[in-house]
Design a protein around this motif. Structure first.
Motif, PDB file in Angstrom:
ATOM      1  N   PRO A 117      14.386  32.076  -8.303  1.00  0.00           N
ATOM      2  CA  PRO A 117      14.080  32.183  -7.171  1.00  0.00           C
ATOM      3  C   PRO A 117      15.080  34.417  -7.294  1.00  0.00           C
ATOM      4  CG  PRO A 117      14.492  30.333  -6.346  1.00  0.00           C
ATOM      5  CD  PRO A 117      14.757  30.692  -7.810  1.00  0.00           C
ATOM      6  N   THR A 118      14.773  35.151  -7.140  1.00  0.00           N
ATOM      7  CA  THR A 118      15.295  36.476  -7.460  1.00  0.00           C
ATOM      8  C   THR A 118      15.799  37.123  -6.313  1.00  0.00           C
ATOM      9  OG1 THR A 118      13.175  36.554  -9.970  1.00  0.00           O
ATOM     10  CG2 THR A 118      15.132  38.027  -8.507  1.00  0.00           C
ATOM     11  N   LEU A 119      16.720  37.751  -6.467  1.00  0.00           N
ATOM     12  CA  LEU A 119      17.495  38.653  -4.954  1.00  0.00           C
ATOM     13  C   LEU A 119      17.365  39.738  -6.266  1.00  0.00           C
ATOM     14  CD1 LEU A 119      19.536  38.987  -2.867  1.00  0.00           C
ATOM     15  CD2 LEU A 119      21.006  38.209  -4.233  1.00  0.00           C
ATOM     16  N   THR A 120      16.697  40.661  -5.268  1.00  0.00           N
ATOM     17  CA  THR A 120      16.255  41.841  -5.530  1.00  0.00           C
ATOM     18  C   THR A 120      17.150  42.973  -5.029  1.00  0.00           C
ATOM     19  OG1 THR A 120      13.986  41.776  -6.187  1.00  0.00           O
ATOM     20  CG2 THR A 120      15.253  43.397  -5.943  1.00  0.00           C
ATOM     21  N   LEU A 121      18.200  43.762  -5.034  1.00  0.00           N
ATOM     22  CA  LEU A 121      19.550  44.209  -4.413  1.00  0.00           C
ATOM     23  C   LEU A 121      18.366  46.092  -4.156  1.00  0.00           C
ATOM     24  CD1 LEU A 121      23.100  42.948  -5.224  1.00  0.00           C
ATOM     25  CD2 LEU A 121      21.431  42.658  -3.532  1.00  0.00           C
ATOM     26  N   HIS A 122      18.306  46.819  -3.467  1.00  0.00           N
ATOM     27  CA  HIS A 122      17.694  47.778  -3.839  1.00  0.00           C
ATOM     28  C   HIS A 122      18.595  48.981  -2.898  1.00  0.00           C
ATOM     29  CE1 HIS A 122      13.929  46.435  -3.060  1.00  0.00           C
ATOM     30  NE2 HIS A 122      13.657  45.515  -1.733  1.00  0.00           N
ATOM     31  N   ASP A 123      19.863  48.146  -2.685  1.00  0.00           N
ATOM     32  CA  ASP A 123      21.090  48.551  -2.554  1.00  0.00           C
ATOM     33  C   ASP A 123      22.256  48.694  -2.394  1.00  0.00           C
ATOM     34  OD1 ASP A 123      22.924  50.797  -1.684  1.00  0.00           O
ATOM     35  OD2 ASP A 123      22.084  51.851   0.189  1.00  0.00           O
ATOM     36  N   PRO A 124      23.117  47.859  -3.369  1.00  0.00           N
ATOM     37  CA  PRO A 124      24.487  47.083  -3.934  1.00  0.00           C
ATOM     38  C   PRO A 124      25.344  48.043  -2.944  1.00  0.00           C
ATOM     39  CG  PRO A 124      22.608  47.465  -5.830  1.00  0.00           C
ATOM     40  CD  PRO A 124      22.285  48.602  -5.213  1.00  0.00           C
ATOM     41  N   ARG A 125      25.431  49.062  -2.809  1.00  0.00           N
ATOM     42  CA  ARG A 125      25.895  49.262  -2.428  1.00  0.00           C
ATOM     43  C   ARG A 125      26.671  48.877  -0.737  1.00  0.00           C
ATOM     44  NH1 ARG A 125      27.544  53.441   0.529  1.00  0.00           N
ATOM     45  NH2 ARG A 125      25.754  53.848   0.806  1.00  0.00           N
ATOM     46  N   ALA A 126      25.712  48.946  -0.298  1.00  0.00           N
ATOM     47  CA  ALA A 126      25.893  48.750   1.370  1.00  0.00           C
ATOM     48  C   ALA A 126      25.953  46.876   1.523  1.00  0.00           C
ATOM     49  CB  ALA A 126      23.871  49.228   1.834  1.00  0.00           C
ATOM     50  N   PHE A 127      24.887  46.911   0.617  1.00  0.00           N
ATOM     51  CA  PHE A 127      25.057  45.032   0.323  1.00  0.00           C
ATOM     52  C   PHE A 127      25.942  44.180   0.217  1.00  0.00           C
ATOM     53  CE2 PHE A 127      24.737  41.078  -2.017  1.00  0.00           C
ATOM     54  CZ  PHE A 127      23.815  39.916  -2.058  1.00  0.00           C
ATOM     55  N   HIS A 128      26.984  44.487  -0.326  1.00  0.00           N
ATOM     56  CA  HIS A 128      27.976  44.320  -0.533  1.00  0.00           C
ATOM     57  C   HIS A 128      29.338  44.624   0.460  1.00  0.00           C
ATOM     58  CE1 HIS A 128      26.632  43.908  -5.188  1.00  0.00           C
ATOM     59  NE2 HIS A 128      27.583  42.637  -4.454  1.00  0.00           N
ATOM     60  N   ARG A 129      29.049  45.740   0.792  1.00  0.00           N
ATOM     61  CA  ARG A 129      29.958  46.671   1.494  1.00  0.00           C
ATOM     62  C   ARG A 129      29.645  45.958   2.808  1.00  0.00           C
ATOM     63  NH1 ARG A 129      30.209  52.810   3.338  1.00  0.00           N
ATOM     64  NH2 ARG A 129      31.332  51.987   5.279  1.00  0.00           N
ATOM     65  N   ARG A 130      28.703  45.189   3.609  1.00  0.00           N
ATOM     66  CA  ARG A 130      28.102  44.531   4.818  1.00  0.00           C
ATOM     67  C   ARG A 130      28.953  43.076   4.572  1.00  0.00           C
ATOM     68  NH1 ARG A 130      24.327  46.494   7.950  1.00  0.00           N
ATOM     69  NH2 ARG A 130      22.934  48.549   7.404  1.00  0.00           N
ATOM     70  N   ILE A 131      28.554  42.650   3.436  1.00  0.00           N
ATOM     71  CA  ILE A 131      29.569  41.237   2.749  1.00  0.00           C
ATOM     72  C   ILE A 131      31.357  41.287   3.106  1.00  0.00           C
ATOM     73  CG2 ILE A 131      29.339  39.211   1.481  1.00  0.00           C
ATOM     74  CD1 ILE A 131      26.561  39.824   0.859  1.00  0.00           C
ATOM     75  N   GLY A 132      31.157  42.282   2.190  1.00  0.00           N
ATOM     76  CA  GLY A 132      32.687  42.385   2.852  1.00  0.00           C
ATOM     77  C   GLY A 132      33.237  42.695   3.685  1.00  0.00           C
ATOM     78  N   ALA A 133      32.685  43.201   4.523  1.00  0.00           N
ATOM     79  CA  ALA A 133      32.588  43.674   5.931  1.00  0.00           C
ATOM     80  C   ALA A 133      32.497  42.435   6.894  1.00  0.00           C
ATOM     81  CB  ALA A 133      32.282  44.775   7.199  1.00  0.00           C
TER      82      ALA A 133
END
Length: 429
Positions: free
Chosen positions: A73-89
């Motif tokens: 399965p593939t996880l495609t990150l369209h916006d890696p910055r937003a993705f990691h920021r949301r998980i960080g928060a």
């Protein structure tokens, strides 16, 4: 209920981003506050965890040069910055909100989530897991299932729209696991599989002519109708105004109003003695602090020799204890105030109330198939869902909810049980 409004986030003006109703979805429309350090730490931990799993993480640029040979399965990150920021928060809440915001996708959403469910204990290093309580969000007190809180929580999910549920459920509007004659299940067999499940529950409750039956959690009335057709006298209670309206309409149309009473009532405000009490996937909405009272009510509502029959989703006990302390994406957006119990919790609280388990059988693979069919139909009905006023963020939220739930059963992280309780106890053969 309409989920579209003219209040749209400024993110709608940014190229490639989903227009989001900031009034309806405030935490999806805006990125959360998170320091650069916290975001960087989250990115490192997430990338390290995902690199050890049988899946691929790519960006759209990576996809342009992919050879397509991998079956993972593939996880495609369209916006890696937003993705990691949301998980960080916000951890896994941020993971879900990032999907709702169109910041990531997958070519096999259920497959991806199944991999994550199978390795849920490996996603964070052991030292960080021990510190989990310091950074996870705790459940809001307003979501507790007090008499008023339970009505609010049920309203938020089950009163969305009867028309919405009709788009993806079987014709009997049964919103719980089916039991198929064989697996994999087929869409054409879903209604029969739901009837098979209901009939098994009624058989376990020994429902027949003259049985005084109480149902806790009406749904849209299918179990009450089938019980009444056996000659039972049914009292069925619900906290959902929308469901009660539809159930009353169906009972009247079936000519069974003399055998079925549908009431808008909390189980804690219910009295009487019944030969059988049936409750299908309702305990998940009770809340752990109310489980003693719930099982006490079951005991008090049973006539001598009566049987209480539950269909309950379950999870491992250690995961239940962690989840009970955590505000999750599911509790925030899908089932506020809910908690899936463990088999140990059911056994402990029922025994404390003076009830013994005499039958316990699992059907987890059947729930995975039920959810697959619901999800496929929900996606096929996208235009009809939109026409009811449910925006794209809602549709992505429900796609993730259905896929996330299916993955839980496919990974054996979740199970569904049919359980019989009596005041005498003693396991049946």
């Amino acid at each position: 209920m309409t989920l579209l409004s003219p209040s749209v986030s400024a993110r709608a003006t940014e190229p490639g981003l989903l227009p989001i109703d900031a009034e309806r979805w405030p935490d999806v429309a805006r990125l959360p506050r998170a320091s650069a350090l916290r975001t960087a730490v989250a990115r490192t931990l997430v990338e390290r965890a995902l690199s050890r799993l049988p899946l691929r993480t790519v960006t759209p640029r990576d996809l342009s040069s992919a050879d397509g040979s991998s079956s993972a399965p593939t996880l495609t990150l369209h916006d890696p910055r937003a993705f990691h920021r949301r998980i960080g928060a916000d951890g896994l809440i941020g993971f879900g909100e990032s999907y709702m915001a169109d910041e990531w996708d997958s070519d096999d959403l259920v497959g991806l989530l199944t991999v994550l469910a199978r390795h849920v204990d490996d996603l964070a290093p052991a030292p960080l897991r021990r510190l989990r309580g310091a950074w996870v969000h705790h459940r809001p007190r307003n979501d507790r299932n007090s008499l008023d809180g339970a009505r609010r929580n049920i309203h938020r999910h089950y009163d969305l729209s009867n028309e919405l549920f009709a788009l993806f459920l079987d014709p009997g509007l049964t919103y719980s696991s089916a039991v198929f004659d064989s697996l994999p299940g087929r869409a054409a067999d879903l209604e029969a599989a739901q009837h098979r499940k209901i009939d098994r529950l009624l058989d376990l409750a020994r429902v027949g002519p003259g049985t005084r039956l109480l149902e806790i959690g009406t749904g849209w009335g299918e179990l009450a109708l089938r019980a009444a057709a056996r000659g039972a006298h049914v009292r069925t209670i619900t906290l959902s105004a929308e469901q009660r309206t539809k159930a009353v309409e169906r009972v009247r149309a079936a000519g069974l109003s003399d055998r079925v009473d549908v009431e808008l009532r909390d189980y804690r405000r219910t009295s009487g003695r019944y030969d059988a009490v049936v409750s299908v996937e309702m305990i998940e909405a009770v809340g752990p602090e109310y489980w003693p009272g719930y099982f006490g009510s079951l005991r008090d509502l049973l006539a001598p020799g009566g049987r209480a029959v539950l269909q309950a989703i379950t999870m491992p006990h250690d995961r239940m204890l962690v989840t009970a302390r955590t505000h999750t994406w599911i509790s925030k957006y899908v089932f506020p105030g809910g908690l899936i119990p463990s088999r140990e919790a059911i056994a402990r609280h029922s025994a404390a109330a003076g009830l013994g388990i005499v039958h316990d059988a699992g059907y987890g693979e059947h729930y995975a198939e039920t959810l697959r069919l619901w999800r496929e139909r929900f996606l096929d009905q996208e235009k009809a869902v939109e026409a009811l006023g449910f925006d794209r963020v809602f549709r992505r939220m429900w796609e993730l909810y259905l896929a996330y739930s299916e993955a839980g059963f496919r990974a054996h992280y979740l199970d569904v049980r049919q359980i019989v309780l009596t005041t005498t106890g003693g396991q049946e053969g």
